[in-house]
Enzyme design. Structure first.
Site, short mmCIF file in Angstrom:
data_model
loop_
_atom_site.label_atom_id
_atom_site.label_comp_id
_atom_site.label_asym_id
_atom_site.label_seq_id
_atom_site.Cartn_x
_atom_site.Cartn_y
_atom_site.Cartn_z
N ARG A 127 0.82 -1.24 0.00
CA ARG A 127 0.00 0.00 0.00
C ARG A 127 0.84 1.26 0.00
NH1 ARG A 127 -3.52 -2.77 3.56
NH2 ARG A 127 -5.24 -3.61 2.34
N LYS A 149 4.28 12.06 -10.51
CA LYS A 149 3.45 11.21 -11.38
C LYS A 149 4.19 9.93 -11.69
CE LYS A 149 0.68 14.60 -13.89
NZ LYS A 149 0.34 15.11 -15.24
N GLU A 191 12.09 19.21 -23.69
CA GLU A 191 11.40 19.50 -22.43
C GLU A 191 12.04 20.71 -21.74
OE1 GLU A 191 8.68 17.89 -21.57
OE2 GLU A 191 8.78 15.87 -22.41
N LYS A 233 9.58 23.45 -12.54
CA LYS A 233 8.59 22.38 -12.34
C LYS A 233 8.14 22.34 -10.88
CE LYS A 233 6.92 17.84 -13.31
NZ LYS A 233 6.97 16.64 -14.12
N GLU A 243 -3.10 18.61 -10.55
CA GLU A 243 -3.60 19.06 -11.84
C GLU A 243 -5.09 19.36 -11.83
OE1 GLU A 243 -1.50 16.94 -14.83
OE2 GLU A 243 -2.67 17.80 -16.45
N ARG A 248 -0.69 23.14 -13.68
CA ARG A 248 0.16 22.00 -14.01
C ARG A 248 -0.05 21.60 -15.48
NH1 ARG A 248 2.06 17.01 -10.17
NH2 ARG A 248 3.36 16.06 -11.75
N ASN A 252 2.03 20.58 -20.32
CA ASN A 252 1.69 19.82 -21.53
C ASN A 252 1.92 20.59 -22.81
OD1 ASN A 252 0.98 17.24 -20.64
ND2 ASN A 252 -0.89 18.08 -19.77
N HIS A 255 2.54 18.77 -25.93
CA HIS A 255 2.24 17.36 -25.64
C HIS A 255 0.95 16.84 -26.26
CE1 HIS A 255 5.63 17.70 -22.99
NE2 HIS A 255 5.51 16.43 -22.59
N HIS A 259 1.72 13.69 -28.09
CA HIS A 259 1.16 12.38 -27.71
C HIS A 259 0.43 11.74 -28.90
CE1 HIS A 259 1.17 13.41 -23.14
NE2 HIS A 259 2.27 12.81 -23.50
N HIS A 273 9.69 10.42 -27.38
CA HIS A 273 8.75 11.34 -26.74
C HIS A 273 9.18 12.80 -26.93
CE1 HIS A 273 6.01 13.01 -23.79
NE2 HIS A 273 7.04 13.56 -23.17
N1 LIG Z 1 6.09 10.89 -14.68
C1 LIG Z 1 6.19 11.99 -15.37
O1 LIG Z 1 5.83 13.08 -14.91
C2 LIG Z 1 6.77 11.92 -16.75
C3 LIG Z 1 7.11 13.10 -17.42
C4 LIG Z 1 7.70 13.00 -18.67
C5 LIG Z 1 7.95 11.76 -19.22
N2 LIG Z 1 7.58 10.64 -18.56
C6 LIG Z 1 7.85 9.32 -19.13
O2 LIG Z 1 9.26 9.17 -19.29
C7 LIG Z 1 9.51 8.22 -20.31
C8 LIG Z 1 10.64 8.71 -21.19
O3 LIG Z 1 11.79 8.87 -20.40
P1 LIG Z 1 13.24 8.92 -21.04
O4 LIG Z 1 13.25 9.82 -22.19
O5 LIG Z 1 14.17 9.15 -19.92
O6 LIG Z 1 13.38 7.47 -21.67
P2 LIG Z 1 14.07 6.10 -21.17
O7 LIG Z 1 13.90 5.89 -19.73
O8 LIG Z 1 13.58 5.06 -22.09
O9 LIG Z 1 15.61 6.36 -21.48
C9 LIG Z 1 16.03 6.55 -22.79
C10 LIG Z 1 17.15 5.57 -23.18
O10 LIG Z 1 18.38 6.00 -22.64
C11 LIG Z 1 19.00 4.96 -21.90
N3 LIG Z 1 19.72 5.64 -20.82
C12 LIG Z 1 19.18 6.22 -19.73
N4 LIG Z 1 20.13 6.89 -19.05
C13 LIG Z 1 21.29 6.70 -19.71
C14 LIG Z 1 22.63 7.16 -19.49
N5 LIG Z 1 22.93 7.99 -18.49
N6 LIG Z 1 23.57 6.77 -20.37
C15 LIG Z 1 23.24 5.97 -21.41
N7 LIG Z 1 22.01 5.54 -21.69
C16 LIG Z 1 21.03 5.90 -20.84
C17 LIG Z 1 17.85 4.08 -21.48
O11 LIG Z 1 18.28 2.78 -21.21
C18 LIG Z 1 16.94 4.16 -22.70
O12 LIG Z 1 17.40 3.28 -23.68
C19 LIG Z 1 8.20 8.04 -21.04
O13 LIG Z 1 7.68 6.78 -20.71
C20 LIG Z 1 7.30 9.13 -20.50
O14 LIG Z 1 5.95 8.76 -20.46
C21 LIG Z 1 7.01 10.70 -17.34
ZN LIG Z 2 7.06 15.23 -21.83
#
Ligand SMILES: NC(=O)c1ccc[n+]([C@@H]2O[C@H](COP(=O)([O-])OP(=O)(O)OC[C@H]3O[C@@H](n4cnc5c(N)ncnc54)[C@H](O)[C@@H]3O)[C@@H](O)[C@H]2O)c1
Ligand SMILES: [Zn+2]
Length: 379
Positions: A127, A149, A191, A233, A243, A248, A252, A255, A259, A273
């Site tokens: 939980r 999030k 971003e 942020k 939100e 917040r 987007n 986005h 998206h 993304h």
């Molecule tokens: N929770 C939130 O508020 C929020 C906000 C924005 C995005 N997201 C989510 O985040 C995700 C995208 O995140 P991302 O862009 O970090 O992608 P990711 O986590 O897939 O990382 C991108 C790639 O880089 C590699 N990698 C990561 N760090 C590395 C490093 N230091 N050196 C070498 N390789 C490395 C990973 O293995 C992966 O292949 C999406 O799923 C999106 O929905 C969430």
């Molecule tokens: Zn984003």
């Protein structure tokens, strides 16, 4: 040098947390964590294959040297396809099998994918147990690791199951950006740019001046950008944690379009993304100018900057205006077919709009896609 940004949590006084930003922080991760969790409960590191190969050993050593007891780490496959119920179940099962307790802290070591699924697992395990975010991508440092999030994708769409679960601490070791593939760094930069366009024209000028060097790998500039974005942020999240207001939602920017593009690509890696967000930002800016909300010269300035960052262009696959609009109307933020757009009155002056008719957006996109040549122009 380490910078610290505090995230205040408005409706739950006293439960804010720090974001620590700087080079080399991973070395001290165990000690930094112990400052927040002095009783040093057990810890479960969750990472992905790529990050694990590069940094898991270092992270384990840093934690053990500071006296932490570690459960066997979880190494997930890298990539968006990992954000599923099946992998969530695997993380939860693994934790239960290895004796997780209500005191255990989950350490999410990786990009947004790891942060989202590990944070979600922490929020449902027993939980809800604590988690710490150690973002390793630019995107995760400026966005996903901050704000609470968490989530996974379902067959109905992206991020449709999840929770609000704030970390106890965020440690962003900007040295780790050195190994991030250039394409991922650029995607994260979209971003970064987003924060400037939402509310900080001075930061936009700073990015115009320093963006190229930052993208070429300058560690000090990267750390400074992460600090500015986290502060932005944190401020937005503190004012509208869940939100409910239209504050917040400003995050987007780019986005709603982005998206839709990601969904049309089926999350198959053709468009990252951040790349989709960059196109979305350019469209949002151009649409704002098209609607007479923002001077065309400012939209052109945004396009020029995206181009110089290698983020301008058309989607790297054929796509029709009508299907983009349909996806936008299906977005979880749309209400009664009316889509929620973040538009600009100028650089640094974003606002939420729900009154642009879908036909207007369709017409605008038809023009925009008319001369589609395909492919992002990578610098
Ligand atoms: N929770 C939130 O508020 C929020 C906000 C924005 C995005 N997201 C989510 O985040 C995700 C995208 O995140 P991302 O862009 O970090 O992608 P990711 O986590 O897939 O990382 C991108 C790639 O880089 C590699 N990698 C990561 N760090 C590395 C490093 N230091 N050196 C070498 N390789 C490395 C990973 O293995 C992966 O292949 C999406 O799923 C999106 O929905 C969430
Ligand atoms: Zn984003």
């Amino acid at each position: 040098m380490t910078a610290a940004v505090h995230v205040h949590r408005g409706d739950t006084a006293g439960t804010g947390y720090d974001i620590l930003i700087g080079g080399g922080l991973m070395r001290d991760a165990g000690t930094l964590l112990a400052r927040v969790l002095p009783e040093k409960p057990s810890a479960l590191i969750v990472t992905d294959q790529n990050v694990g190969d590069l940094y898991l050993k270092r992270c384990v050593n840093a934690m053990e040297a500071a006296g932490w007891r570690l459960l066997p780490p979880v190494v997930l496959p890298a990539g968006e396809a990992t954000k599923t119920f099946a992998h969530l179940e695997a993380v939860v099962d693994h934790a239960l099998e290895h004796g997780v307790t209500r005191d255990t802290v989950v350490v999410a070591l990786g990009g947004g994918v790891v942060g989202d699924i590990a944070g979600f697992a922490a929020s449902v395990l027993l939980r809800g147990i604590r988690c710490v975010q150690m973002p390793t991508t630019l995107l995760a440092m400026v966005d996903s690791a901050v704000g609470g999030k968490t989530g996974i994708n379902t067959r109905h769409g992206k991020n449709l199951a999840g929770s609000f679960h704030h970390p106890s601490l965020v440690i962003a070791d900007t040295d780790m950006l050195a190994t991030l593939p250039a394409r991922e760094l650029r995607a994260g930069y979209a971003e970064v740019l987003k924060y400037a366009l939402i509310g900080d024209p001075v930061f936009f000028g700073w990015l115009e001046e320093h963006g190229a060097v930052l993208l070429a790998g300058d560690a000090a500039l990267q750390a400074e950008a992460v600090r500015v974005c986290c502060a932005a942020k944190a401020d937005i999240v503190a004012r509208d944690e869940t939100e409910r207001a239209d504050i917040r939602a400003l995050l987007n920017l780019g986005h709603t379009f982005g998206h839709a593009l990601e969904a049309l690509a089926g999350y198959d890696g053709r468009i990252l993304h951040g790349e989709a967000v960059a196109i979305g930002i350019e469209w949002a800016a151009d649409l704002s100018a098209h609607l007479g909300l923002m001077p065309a010269a400012e939209a052109a300035r945004i396009s020029r900057h995206l181009l110089s960052a290698g983020l301008s262009g058309q989607p790297p696959f054929a796509v029709e205006a009508a299907e983009i609009v349909l996806k936008m109307q299906a977005d979880k933020k749309a209400k009664d077919g009316r889509m929620t757009l973040v538009l600009l009155r100028g650089i640094g002056r974003a606002f939420v709009s729900r009154d642009v008719p879908p036909d207007t957006v369709r017409g605008f996109l038809q023009d925009r896609l008319g001369g589609q040549t395909g492919g992002l122009r990578h610098a």
